[in-house]
Design a protein around this motif. Structure first.
Motif, PDB file in Angstrom:
ATOM      1  N   PRO A   3       0.785  -1.243   0.000  1.00 24.15           N
ATOM      2  CA  PRO A   3       0.000   0.000   0.000  1.00 24.15           C
ATOM      3  C   PRO A   3       0.817   1.294   0.000  1.00 24.15           C
ATOM      4  CG  PRO A   3       0.210  -0.796   2.227  1.00 24.15           C
ATOM      5  CD  PRO A   3       1.037  -1.715   1.370  1.00 24.15           C
ATOM      6  N   LEU A  17       9.647  -6.035  10.079  1.00 26.72           N
ATOM      7  CA  LEU A  17       8.385  -6.764  10.006  1.00 26.72           C
ATOM      8  C   LEU A  17       8.554  -8.143  10.645  1.00 26.72           C
ATOM      9  CD1 LEU A  17       7.533  -5.993   6.262  1.00 26.72           C
ATOM     10  CD2 LEU A  17       6.483  -4.924   8.265  1.00 26.72           C
ATOM     11  N   THR A  31       3.509  -5.266   3.136  1.00 28.12           N
ATOM     12  CA  THR A  31       2.489  -4.534   3.890  1.00 28.12           C
ATOM     13  C   THR A  31       3.057  -4.022   5.209  1.00 28.12           C
ATOM     14  OG1 THR A  31       0.953  -6.179   2.998  1.00 28.12           O
ATOM     15  CG2 THR A  31       0.075  -4.609   4.614  1.00 28.12           C
ATOM     16  N   PRO A  32       3.207  -2.704   5.327  1.00 27.79           N
ATOM     17  CA  PRO A  32       3.725  -2.149   6.584  1.00 27.79           C
ATOM     18  C   PRO A  32       2.822  -2.546   7.756  1.00 27.79           C
ATOM     19  CG  PRO A  32       3.577  -0.453   4.869  1.00 27.79           C
ATOM     20  CD  PRO A  32       2.899  -1.670   4.336  1.00 27.79           C
ATOM     21  N   LEU A  33       3.376  -2.634   8.941  1.00 31.70           N
ATOM     22  CA  LEU A  33       2.586  -2.997  10.123  1.00 31.70           C
ATOM     23  C   LEU A  33       1.365  -2.102  10.267  1.00 31.70           C
ATOM     24  CD1 LEU A  33       5.407  -3.560  12.790  1.00 31.70           C
ATOM     25  CD2 LEU A  33       4.257  -5.274  11.370  1.00 31.70           C
ATOM     26  N   ALA A  84      -0.449  -0.819   8.114  1.00 28.58           N
ATOM     27  CA  ALA A  84      -1.502  -0.992   7.105  1.00 28.58           C
ATOM     28  C   ALA A  84      -2.184  -2.351   7.202  1.00 28.58           C
ATOM     29  CB  ALA A  84      -0.915  -0.817   5.713  1.00 28.58           C
ATOM     30  N   ARG A  85      -1.865  -3.083   8.241  1.00 21.12           N
ATOM     31  CA  ARG A  85      -2.396  -4.450   8.327  1.00 21.12           C
ATOM     32  C   ARG A  85      -3.713  -4.537   9.095  1.00 21.12           C
ATOM     33  NH1 ARG A  85       2.865  -8.373   9.189  1.00 21.12           N
ATOM     34  NH2 ARG A  85       4.058  -7.435   7.493  1.00 21.12           N
TER      35      ARG A  85
END
Lengths: 432, 432
Positions: A207, A271, B242-244, B246-247
């Motif tokens: 995103p 992550l 996916t960055p943290l 945006a999860r």
């Protein structure tokens, strides 16, 4: 010079949507293009799109070579002989794939060649458009398989013997290459079939571009990542008759670890993800005795990844040792097993600069962003053997590996134009 | 009077071990008695032990009745006619069962009758020894099935139509009752086939007696308990891209809930357990989008259980709403579905007093402990319809529903002697 080579977005989209019929699956809307694609490597659908790809590139004047592991090199001639500048990606998909992941890189490359052809543009050096075989690793469980064979980081024989996991009648890669007619004669080797560079256009699959409202991601390299398997052994006991203090609850311990793993990821700006968890005996009124879960950890530097993993192992071990947090509870047995580690990838400065210049030309500097790839790509393998870089375009809602995967036509057009300009600029800058 | 009726521990153990051959499974040691038992309700093995049970009780002078749902009532005659004092448990087991759970209550009752017989002891009133059908609910998924039909809390027809879940060729309870010859004619009804009381000897299936070094648990009743199913809906996304922030990580949210559930259990001095968890799509590098887990909550009072559940629902809902704990993360969808609730069971004061007096006679007050049953038992059903209580003996390491389930011979002998004395004392105290 680049300004005379304008890609035809409509033609490209038609090609994307027409070829998506080979494996169309996963309808998500009413429209004719509103399905995903299931085109597993070396399947009948993969053969169909490959046959078409060869026919199309030949019609543009390309000479086509298939290598021993099924990679297809369609070589568009240049003014001079020489090692081709490469561009490519993959035409295979996940079982629940969309119509852009990988496909955009190959068909975008095809649009570049079509644009050259219709403009009678002849690059200084040949341009190789490549369909890398089995990037997804969905049917034969090794992602980026055939680019790894080309890079000689995966032995050809090992790839040949890989077995399918998506069908009851197991087939090997070699059997399927033979069956669909793609066991070629060109050596699968960066030494014997070299590329001068490799540029790959790909959807972001995340995103970041969308959230930052940027059109083009100038990819600097790939995150380091590693996979572990954690197995916890507690004691199965009756949920009604076993006081909390007398439990060895493997699932409670796993839950604490998953929460802690996420905290560690925040602390290290990396992550940590758990994608698979299995608990047994899986009975409503039995405290789980055994839990297995996977850990996927990532950081943009190798050092950062090492710190994350050390922290994870230390804290998970401590959680297991403290049992269920009561004075009396017994420790949980823990095994933390390393699966594999993929080091951080740093793309070629020259290639990144070529993408950057092209992106600035096409969308303007303000609509670009430097980005690190979170996913693995064939370009990670090529980067070990030739100067490499990548171009990202936005993924709607960051979604990929899903039929609804989507990048809008303007974003696609921008990406392919950046790819064309990159190849042209790089070609013009080549000394040999 | 009770002092003249001494049970024969050796005879009882031989009976336990001989009958364990019907379904012997799960070897855990070298010795001939070191296996568990797999004797699913209404299986061939269950038929064998039932046939033997009827033959044995008839040889002691019992009249035997089989009711419409397969419960066997072996009635040992008393000096007077009248409603029998009941004792019993079940001869069926879990697939990975041991040789004591349920079995001890039936064969211990048989040993009581054998002792009566060899001492020419005649109780004032008849004593009914009962093998309750399908207590485990392992093959036909309703535990304490046939005692519930007898108690008229489960309609006979519903029980008949229950389908087997342990075999590929599905059978109904009624089909299997007919097949093995145990669809009897006696009404399955506490009104038409009443008991004056019900006493059940059972292994504790927990560690409390062992940990407190007591020989006999004087069971006061059963915990209230309730089962819920929690389903979380997040968003599947790539772990690398996916960055943290945006999860919507359903498994991370589930993990926080499981940890919180355990904390709530401690706060309320009750039990909250998660036995089953399933996460999908279950891919190492995909953030789980959907997680289902079960919640099993227990407290010795109905009010305590209500408080626990209210707390669980409030906190789980809050965890879902906060997403993954970052400002930007999206809420997780949550559904918390009630499965069923079993209210707290309070056994008859008279019956508990009868057990207490007998236990004090046999092992001395200091070796007894008041206890609340954590598990469900047929006595929970009978307690709704006749005065009821239970006697617990220790479970080694608190283990049950496992081949290694074990209670040592001295503990068994004590338990059966307490059962005998309880029945005799209660019989002598009966006015009619």
């Amino acid at each position: 010079m680049p300004s005379t080579n304008k890609i035809n977005a409509q033609r490209l989209l038609e090609t994307i949507h027409t070829t998506a019929l080979w494996g169309a699956k996963g309808r998500w809307g009413e429209g004719p293009t509103e399905t995903g694609v299931c085109r597993l490597a070396l399947s009948d659908e993969d053969k169909s799109v490959r046959d078409w790809f060869i026919s199309e590139t030949k019609s543009l004047g390309c000479s086509v070579k298939v290598d021993e592991i099924g990679n297809i090199f369609a070589i568009y001639p240049g003014k001079n002989e020489g090692i081709p500048t490469g561009t490519g990606s993959h035409l295979d998909t996940q079982p629940t794939g969309g119509r852009y992941d990988g496909i955009l890189g190959v068909l975008g490359g095809l649009e570049v060649l079509r644009t050259f052809k219709e403009n009678n543009y002849v690059p200084n050096y040949p341009v190789a458009l490549i369909d890398w075989c089995n990037e997804e690793g969905a049917r034969f469980p090794r992602s980026m398989m055939a680019s790894a064979v080309w890079a000689e980081t995966l032995p050809l024989q090992e790839a040949y013997e890989m077995k399918s996991i998506t069908e009851t009648e197991v087939k090997t890669v070699k059997e399927e290459l033979i069956r669909i007619g793609y066991l070629g004669e060109t050596p699968a080797s960066y030494r014997l079939n070299p590329l001068a560079a490799h540029f790959e256009l790909h959807i972001e699959q995340g995103p970041i571009l969308e959230d930052s409202k940027k059109k083009i991601g100038i990819v600097q390299g790939g995150q380091a990542f590693t996979w572990y398997k954690v197995v916890l052994g507690g004691k199965a006991s009756h949920t009604g008759t076993t006081p909390l203090s007398a439990r060895s609850d493997a699932l409670l311990a796993a839950s604490k670890m998953i929460v802690r793993g996420n905290e560690i990821a925040h602390e290290h700006e990396g992550l940590v993800s758990v994608g698979i968890i299995e608990a047994s005996p899986a009975v409503v009124n039995v405290v789980p005795s055994e839990v297995m879960f996977t850990v996927d950890a990532r950081h943009h530097t190798d050092e950062g990844l090492k710190s994350i993993i050390e922290h994870v192992i230390k804290d998970f071990t401590a959680i297991a040792a403290e049992g269920n947090g009561t004075a009396k509870s017994k420790p949980i047995n823990i095994s933390i097993e390393h699966d594999f580690t993929s080091p951080a990838i740093h793309f070629s400065r020259d290639c990144v600069a070529a993408v950057e210049a092209a992106a600035h030309e096409v969308v303007g500097k303000e609509d670009t962003i430097e980005i690190v790839s979170g996913a693995g790509h064939d370009s990670c393998n090529t980067s070990f053997r030739c100067p490499t870089s990548m171009i990202f375009v936005p993924s709607k809602d960051g979604i990929s590996h899903n039929p609804v995967e989507f990048t809008n036509p303007e974003e696609i057009a921008d990406g392919v134009q950046v790819l064309l300009n990159t190849i042209v600029n790089y070609d013009l800058s080549r000394k040999n």
